[in-house]
Design an enzyme around this catalytic site. Structure first.
Site, PDB file in Angstrom:
ATOM      1  N   SER A  24      13.530 -31.682  32.634  1.00 21.46           N
ATOM      2  CA  SER A  24      12.890 -32.086  31.387  1.00 21.46           C
ATOM      3  C   SER A  24      13.664 -33.194  30.668  1.00 21.46           C
ATOM      4  O   SER A  24      14.885 -33.123  30.506  1.00 21.46           O
ATOM      5  CB  SER A  24      12.759 -30.885  30.447  1.00 21.46           C
ATOM      6  OG  SER A  24      12.234 -31.302  29.200  1.00 21.46           O
ATOM      7  N   LYS A  75       2.728 -21.856  28.193  1.00 20.16           N
ATOM      8  CA  LYS A  75       1.890 -22.329  27.086  1.00 20.16           C
ATOM      9  C   LYS A  75       0.898 -21.283  26.582  1.00 20.16           C
ATOM     10  O   LYS A  75       0.565 -21.268  25.399  1.00 20.16           O
ATOM     11  CB  LYS A  75       1.168 -23.611  27.485  1.00 20.16           C
ATOM     12  CG  LYS A  75       2.118 -24.789  27.692  1.00 20.16           C
ATOM     13  CD  LYS A  75       1.365 -26.077  27.981  1.00 20.16           C
ATOM     14  CE  LYS A  75       2.322 -27.237  28.177  1.00 20.16           C
ATOM     15  NZ  LYS A  75       1.600 -28.518  28.388  1.00 20.16           N
ATOM     16  N   GLY A 135      -9.031 -32.215  37.917  1.00 20.66           N
ATOM     17  CA  GLY A 135      -8.304 -30.970  37.728  1.00 20.66           C
ATOM     18  C   GLY A 135      -8.899 -30.143  36.608  1.00 20.66           C
ATOM     19  O   GLY A 135      -9.569 -30.673  35.710  1.00 20.66           O
ATOM     20  N   GLY A 137      -6.936 -27.327  35.113  1.00 23.27           N
ATOM     21  CA  GLY A 137      -5.888 -26.434  34.628  1.00 23.27           C
ATOM     22  C   GLY A 137      -5.599 -26.625  33.150  1.00 23.27           C
ATOM     23  O   GLY A 137      -6.451 -27.069  32.377  1.00 23.27           O
ATOM     24  N   ARG A 160     -11.329 -28.534  42.656  1.00 23.96           N
ATOM     25  CA  ARG A 160     -11.549 -27.935  43.978  1.00 23.96           C
ATOM     26  C   ARG A 160     -12.162 -26.544  43.886  1.00 23.96           C
ATOM     27  O   ARG A 160     -12.906 -26.131  44.763  1.00 23.96           O
ATOM     28  CB  ARG A 160     -10.224 -27.864  44.744  1.00 23.96           C
ATOM     29  CG  ARG A 160      -9.753 -29.207  45.270  1.00 23.96           C
ATOM     30  CD  ARG A 160      -8.522 -29.051  46.172  1.00 23.96           C
ATOM     31  NE  ARG A 160      -8.226 -30.285  46.883  1.00 23.96           N
ATOM     32  CZ  ARG A 160      -7.490 -31.272  46.397  1.00 23.96           C
ATOM     33  NH1 ARG A 160      -6.983 -31.166  45.186  1.00 23.96           N
ATOM     34  NH2 ARG A 160      -7.256 -32.361  47.102  1.00 23.96           N
TER      35      ARG A 160
END
Length: 288
Positions: A24, A75, A135, A137, A160
């Site tokens: 990070s 998160k 995506g 997510g 997907r």
């Protein structure tokens, strides 16, 4: 927004939580901000923390802790430890920011969304833009929220797994976004709905997942392409888009923008953006 802890010479701590976390760059950005703003008593570190470990870790923090940045995979867990959750964090079901309130409780927010709005606006995205998201997510949820704030037209999400698309539908509904689900292109000759002629393409997939599309997207000059990845950079997707005349936004742009939002909530101090940006640029060039 609730008040964060005060600032000055007294000790105040903040950190980024996630697993893995050694990579990070958040400490580089925040600590540079503290130095430039004269917040001599402030420090920002990394803490390795899985989602299941987050509640116990947060509950054990002392009063000197003013704020926490939360990255994957915590998160969603961050929402559960907060006494109050911002509307955007509640809508997307994820928080990347925990701010200590004066009574010791935590306020959860999502500066990924505001950061994404900022970088896309700076890239020239205007109301009514058509958006395609790669995506489905957590980052895709933030992309949907950003599209809502930007008053985008319908948003096509390419993924997907049909189940992942189904999970996004209530998020889109809560945000007031018209979402169109589309399958990932299965072969080199197939094209996914939403890739041709789009105004904004946002890739939220992990490193390498979108590489196969770099040479298959019918790029249009002027399209804004945001790839949430920043290491390695440029990605094959971003490189192909840039070569075709697209406007490029990187994950580093978002990393800085979301950190600035956190800095201001943690410290109640205007963020010294140039110093924070310069520190991030220096760190990436040095490979740290």
């Amino acid at each position: 927004m609730p008040e964060a802890s005060g600032h000055g010479a007294a000790a105040h701590r903040a950190a980024v939580l996630g697993k893995p976390i050694a990579h990070s760059l958040s400490p580089v950005i925040h600590n540079a901000g503290y130095a430039a703003a004269g917040l001599t008593g402030w420090s920002y570190t990394r803490i390795e923390c899985a989602a299941a470990e987050l509640p116990a870790l947060v509950s054990g923090l002392g009063p000197e802790w003013a704020g926490l940045s939360v990255t994957m995979p915590g998160k969603e867990a961050a929402l559960a430890v907060a006494a109050e959750v911002s509307p955007v964090a509640a809508a997307v079901g994820a928080a990347n920011t925990l701010v200590r309130r004066p009574d010791g409780s935590w306020y959860a927010d999502n500066t990924d969304v505001s950061g994404m709005v900022e970088v896309l606006t700076e890239a020239g995205v205007r109301p009514g833009a058509t958006v395609t998201v790669l995506g489905a997510g957590g980052t895709a949820r933030a992309a949907l929220a950003a599209a809502a704030r930007l008053h985008a037209g319908a948003v096509t999400v390419i993924a997907r797994r049909p189940a992942a698309l189904a999970e996004l539908e209530p998020v889109a509904a809560a945000l007031g976004v018209t979402m169109i689900g589309a399958p990932w292109p299965a072969t080199a000759r197939s094209e996914a709905a939403g890739l041709a002629g789009v105004d904004v393409l946002i890739s939220t997939v992990p490193k390498g997942a979108a590489d196969e599309l770099a040479g298959r997207v019918p790029w249009r000059a002027g399209t804004v392409v945001f790839d949430a990845i920043y290491d390695p950079w440029p990605t094959p997707l971003a490189a192909a888009a840039e070569a075709a005349g697209c406007r490029i936004v990187s994950g580093l742009d978002l990393l800085l923008a979301q950190a600035i939002g956190q800095f201001e909530q943690f410290t109640n101090t205007p963020a010294p953006r140039p110093a924070m940006a310069a520190a991030l640029t220096a760190a990436t060039r040095a490979g740290t």
